[in-house]
Structure formats: structure tokens, C-alpha cells
Design an enzyme around this catalytic site. Structure first.
Site, PDB file in Angstrom:
ATOM      1  N   TYR A  72       0.832  -1.245   0.005  1.00 28.74           N
ATOM      2  CA  TYR A  72      -0.018  -0.102   0.019  1.00 28.74           C
ATOM      3  C   TYR A  72       0.842   1.176   0.010  1.00 28.74           C
ATOM      4  CZ  TYR A  72      -3.899  -3.001   1.346  1.00 28.74           C
ATOM      5  OH  TYR A  72      -4.959  -3.840   1.258  1.00 28.74           O
ATOM      6  N   GLY A 129     -16.320   3.267  -9.380  1.00 30.94           N
ATOM      7  CA  GLY A 129     -17.770   3.814  -9.120  1.00 30.94           C
ATOM      8  C   GLY A 129     -18.179   4.000  -7.817  1.00 30.94           C
TER       9      GLY A 129
HETATM   10  N1  LIG Z   1      -6.862  -8.737   0.596  1.00 33.92           N
HETATM   11  C1  LIG Z   1      -7.105  -7.680  -0.282  1.00 33.92           C
HETATM   12  O1  LIG Z   1      -6.843  -8.001  -1.859  1.00 33.92           O
HETATM   13  C2  LIG Z   1      -7.686  -6.356  -0.346  1.00 33.92           C
HETATM   14  C3  LIG Z   1      -8.121  -5.674  -1.409  1.00 33.92           C
HETATM   15  C4  LIG Z   1      -8.884  -4.278  -1.078  1.00 33.92           C
HETATM   16  C5  LIG Z   1      -8.937  -3.897   0.296  1.00 33.92           C
HETATM   17  N2  LIG Z   1      -8.418  -4.635   1.427  1.00 33.92           N
HETATM   18  C6  LIG Z   1      -8.531  -4.222   2.708  1.00 33.92           C
HETATM   19  O2  LIG Z   1      -9.849  -4.069   2.965  1.00 33.92           O
HETATM   20  C7  LIG Z   1     -10.004  -2.502   3.566  1.00 33.92           C
HETATM   21  C8  LIG Z   1     -11.559  -2.344   3.196  1.00 33.92           C
HETATM   22  O3  LIG Z   1     -11.592  -1.964   1.836  1.00 33.92           O
HETATM   23  P1  LIG Z   1     -11.828  -0.394   1.258  1.00 33.92           P
HETATM   24  O4  LIG Z   1     -11.124   0.537   2.182  1.00 33.92           O
HETATM   25  O5  LIG Z   1     -11.200  -0.560  -0.272  1.00 33.92           O
HETATM   26  O6  LIG Z   1     -13.069  -0.442   0.685  1.00 33.92           O
HETATM   27  P2  LIG Z   1     -14.544   0.030   1.579  1.00 33.92           P
HETATM   28  O7  LIG Z   1     -14.353  -0.127   3.113  1.00 33.92           O
HETATM   29  O8  LIG Z   1     -15.589  -0.836   0.904  1.00 33.92           O
HETATM   30  O9  LIG Z   1     -15.031   1.415   0.970  1.00 33.92           O
HETATM   31  C9  LIG Z   1     -14.056   2.523   1.169  1.00 33.92           C
HETATM   32  C10 LIG Z   1     -14.462   3.576   0.663  1.00 33.92           C
HETATM   33  O10 LIG Z   1     -15.770   4.012   1.509  1.00 33.92           O
HETATM   34  C11 LIG Z   1     -15.742   5.150   2.069  1.00 33.92           C
HETATM   35  N3  LIG Z   1     -16.223   5.140   3.248  1.00 33.92           N
HETATM   36  C12 LIG Z   1     -15.876   4.454   4.420  1.00 33.92           C
HETATM   37  N4  LIG Z   1     -16.632   4.835   5.518  1.00 33.92           N
HETATM   38  C13 LIG Z   1     -17.590   5.408   5.147  1.00 33.92           C
HETATM   39  C14 LIG Z   1     -19.003   6.049   5.676  1.00 33.92           C
HETATM   40  N5  LIG Z   1     -19.094   5.751   7.026  1.00 33.92           N
HETATM   41  N6  LIG Z   1     -19.749   6.723   4.870  1.00 33.92           N
HETATM   42  C15 LIG Z   1     -19.521   7.037   3.328  1.00 33.92           C
HETATM   43  N7  LIG Z   1     -18.402   6.348   2.985  1.00 33.92           N
HETATM   44  C16 LIG Z   1     -17.423   5.634   3.684  1.00 33.92           C
HETATM   45  C17 LIG Z   1     -14.192   5.613   1.939  1.00 33.92           C
HETATM   46  O11 LIG Z   1     -14.182   6.960   1.658  1.00 33.92           O
HETATM   47  P3  LIG Z   1     -13.617   8.068   2.782  1.00 33.92           P
HETATM   48  O12 LIG Z   1     -12.255   7.775   2.899  1.00 33.92           O
HETATM   49  O13 LIG Z   1     -14.114   9.248   2.153  1.00 33.92           O
HETATM   50  O14 LIG Z   1     -14.489   7.578   3.928  1.00 33.92           O
HETATM   51  C18 LIG Z   1     -13.818   4.985   0.828  1.00 33.92           C
HETATM   52  O15 LIG Z   1     -14.096   5.696  -0.561  1.00 33.92           O
HETATM   53  C19 LIG Z   1      -9.037  -1.885   2.872  1.00 33.92           C
HETATM   54  O16 LIG Z   1      -8.732  -0.736   3.743  1.00 33.92           O
HETATM   55  C20 LIG Z   1      -7.743  -2.867   3.005  1.00 33.92           C
HETATM   56  O17 LIG Z   1      -7.217  -2.965   4.258  1.00 33.92           O
HETATM   57  C21 LIG Z   1      -7.834  -5.816   0.885  1.00 33.92           C
END
Ligand SMILES: NC(=O)c1ccc[n+]([C@@H]2O[C@H](COP(=O)([O-])OP(=O)(O)OC[C@H]3O[C@@H](n4cnc5c(N)ncnc54)[C@H](OP(=O)(O)O)[C@@H]3O)[C@@H](O)[C@H]2O)c1
Length: 297
Positions: free
Chosen positions: A59, A218
Site C-alpha cells: 500500500y 464507481g
Molecule cells: N485482500 C485484498 O486484496 C484487499 C483488497 C482491497 C482492500 N483490502 C482491505 O480492505 C479494507 C477495506 O476496503 P476498502 O477500504 O477498499 O473499501 P470499502 O471499505 O468498501 O470502501 C471504502 C470507501 O468507503 C468510503 N467510506 C468509508 N466509510 C464510510 C462511511 N461511513 N460513509 C460513507 N463512505 C464511507 C471511503 O471514503 P472516505 O475515505 O471518504 O471515508 C472509501 O471511499 C482496505 O482498507 C484494505 O485494508 C484488502
């Protein structure tokens, strides 16, 4: 009532952790525009009881682990740091396979150094079997064998697998034993329901990534807000659509651990408040009708 703690291996953890991927710059590449703000989010998370942080050396690369160390080291007792290995970044931020046993060993060492710990609580083998089905990914047995040696050497407490199908999960359970499966899963994308079911059968932690449907492709939170079923349940409980999506996940399995990612302290606080939301049978029936939006793996 929603349970507030669960287990990572045999260690208790709060069911809502923090996914640190969003703390890097755009496209998870390079430093964030506001590194002080990123460190403040991490400190606030721990202050509010987060004891499970998900990260990776790739990351940034070499950005998010540094932010975690700078913000939180010396780490509070009981903070579980979970990382993943199996990928590397090119100069343009592209994601490449880097998962030979030697590359996995090197990445574990890089995580240990950057986080400044002697042992990682859990290391996920991030497979590319679904991203590049025709790719020449090393044999699973060799990859898991390398991680098992590091576990024997005391550098890893638990092994996990990520972005994998049921056959891989089964093989990992049978050969090395695993502490979690980390796959994409959300109310918008239930493709991996069979993997979740396998975790239930084996009493293994399931950690959905993209729990809000992902910031990529998106925007999951926008899709959640646009869905009439999610919105109606959100209005009924006086919470946001994103909070409903997280509460729905918690209701799926008592060993499901959340790691929502955010750069915003307001969103962090909203995400942690989800444990107070009690979805009833009517809510869950309504949410069955949510239109899928698959973000890709
Ligand atoms: N193993 C893998 O291959 C893999 C792949 C991807 C991710 N991950 C892990 O999974 C974690 C979670 O995935 P992710 O962060 O990509 O996706 P996510 O949690 O589905 O979505 C994150 C998005 O949601 C927004 N968000 C968060 N809380 C919110 C709320 N309460 N209200 C409105 N919008 C909100 C964030 O924007 P803001 O910053 O504006 O809040 C960001 O744009 C990652 O941080 C990573 O540690 C692992």
C-alpha cells in the site's frame, strides 16, 4: 444483540477493525495529501477501541505501514496488525504478482521492519488466482509452505488466505491451518457466499474486503445510497446507508470481522457506531432485494 468482540485465531478482537489501504495517495499509490490527517485517523481508531488493523507493505508502496508505525508505535497491548503478501507495485502504480516463496519471505521481512515488530499477528497470502486465472502463480502448497516456515520461526502468528475460491480455502485449512479468509464481500457483492459458508463450517474468521462495495469502480457508498432497500432501512433506523451495509455484514456470521477503510474521522466514528444498530428480520428480508454491484476482485 450484535456481539461486540470475536476472535482472531484464539485472540479476542473488536468486531470492527480498520482497513488502512485508503490512507495512501490516490490509487493506493504514493503518500497521502495529508499525512498528519492519516495518522490522526489511525490514532482516533485506536482511541475508539479498534484493535485490528489491516495493512500491506504494497500500500503506497512503503507508505501505509510507515504511517501506522509513526502514528501508533509503541503499539498498545492487544493491537493486532494483519498484513498481506503476494503482490508488488511497478513505477506507475500497477499491481504485479510477487509470490514465489522467496518473494513472500522478503515481503514478510519488509512488513516486520516497517511496522517495527518481531512478529506479525496474521499474514494473508493474497492469491491472484481469480485476478489472473491464466497467470503462472506459484503452487499454493509452496507458498503456504513458505509462510508455515515463517510461522514456525515465530515471525508470524497466523496464516490467512485472501481473494480465493473454496478449493484454495479447503487446501489451506487442510495443510497449514488458517486464521482468516479475506475476500471481497458486501451487501452489493455476495459472490463469495460459498466461501463465507465454508468459514462458518470450519469456525474460521471471515474478513470481507470492500465491505462498502469499494472506493474503486464507481464508488460503493454512492451505490448504497442509491439503493431504495438500503435507504429505507437506513431511514427507519436513523442511520446512513453505509452503516446499514456494515450492520448487514455483522449479522451474517458472528466470526465476521469488519475492516472498513476511510480517510475521514467522521466516517470512522460512524463505522464504529454500527455495533449499536440492530437489524430485525424485516430489515434483513428487505435487504435481500438489494441490487448487486460487483466491484471486481
Ligand atoms: N485482500 C485484498 O486484496 C484487499 C483488497 C482491497 C482492500 N483490502 C482491505 O480492505 C479494507 C477495506 O476496503 P476498502 O477500504 O477498499 O473499501 P470499502 O471499505 O468498501 O470502501 C471504502 C470507501 O468507503 C468510503 N467510506 C468509508 N466509510 C464510510 C462511511 N461511513 N460513509 C460513507 N463512505 C464511507 C471511503 O471514503 P472516505 O475515505 O471518504 O471515508 C472509501 O471511499 C482496505 O482498507 C484494505 O485494508 C484488502
Amino acid at each position: 444483540m450484535t456481539t461486540t468482540t470475536s476472535l482472531l485465531g484464539d485472540k479476542p478482537v473488536h468486531r470492527i477493525g480498520f482497513g488502512a489501504m485508503q490512507l495512501a495517495g490516490p490509487g493506493v499509490f504514493g503518500p497521502p495529501a495529508d499525512p498528519d490527517g492519516a495518522r490522526a485517523v489511525l490514532r482516533r481508531a485506536v482511541e475508539l477501541g479498534v484493535d485490528h488493523i489491516d495493512t500491506a507493505q504494497f500500500y503506497g508502496p512503503d507508505v501505509v505501514n510507515d504511517l501506522i508505525r509513526e502514528a501508533l508505535h509503541p503499539y498498545p497491548a492487544g493491537l493486532r496488525l494483519v498484513t498481506k503478501v503476494g503482490a508488488a507495485r511497478d513505477d506507475q502504480g500497477g499491481w504485479n504478482l510477487a509470490s514465489t516463496p522467496d518473494q513472500l519471505r522478503d515481503q514478510v521481512e519488509a512488513n516486520l521492519r516497517a511496522l517495527d515488530v518481531e512478529r506479525l499477528d496474521l499474514v494473508n497470502l493474497r492469491r491472484m488466482e481469480r485476478d489472473h486465472p491464466d497467470g503462472d502463480e506459484p503452487a499454493l502448497a509452496d507458498q503456504l509452505g513458505a509462510l508455515a516456515e515463517l510461522r514456525d520461526a515465530g515471525k508470524i502468528d497466523l496464516i490467512g488466505v485472501s481473494s480465493v475460491g473454496v478449493d484454495t480455502v479447503r487446501e489451506a485449512i487442510e495443510t497449514v491451518g488458517i486464521g482468516q479468509v479475506q475476500n471481497p464481500f458486501s451487501i452489493l457483492d455476495r459472490t463469495d457466499a460459498p466461501v463465507l459458508e465454508l468459514c462458518r463450517e470450519h469456525d474460521i474468521a471471515f474478513v470481507p474486503y470492500f465491505p462498502l462495495g469499494s472506493a474503486f469502480g464507481g464508488g460503493g457508498p454512492q451505490a448504497l445510497a442509491a439503493d431504495p432497500h438500503v435507504s429505507s432501512v437506513a431511514t427507519k433506523h436513523g442511520v446512513s446507508p453505509s452503516q446499514v451495509a456494515l450492520a448487514w455484514l455483522l449479522a451474517q456470521y458472528d466470526r465476521l470481522l469488519l475492516i472498513p477503510g476511510t480517510k475521514s474521522i467522521t466516517h470512522l466514528e460512524e463505522n464504529l457506531a454500527v455495533l449499536d444498530i440492530e437489524l430485525d428480520a424485516d430489515d434483513l428480508a428487505t435487504l435481500e432485494h438489494v441490487e448487486p454491484v460487483v466491484a471486481g476482485h
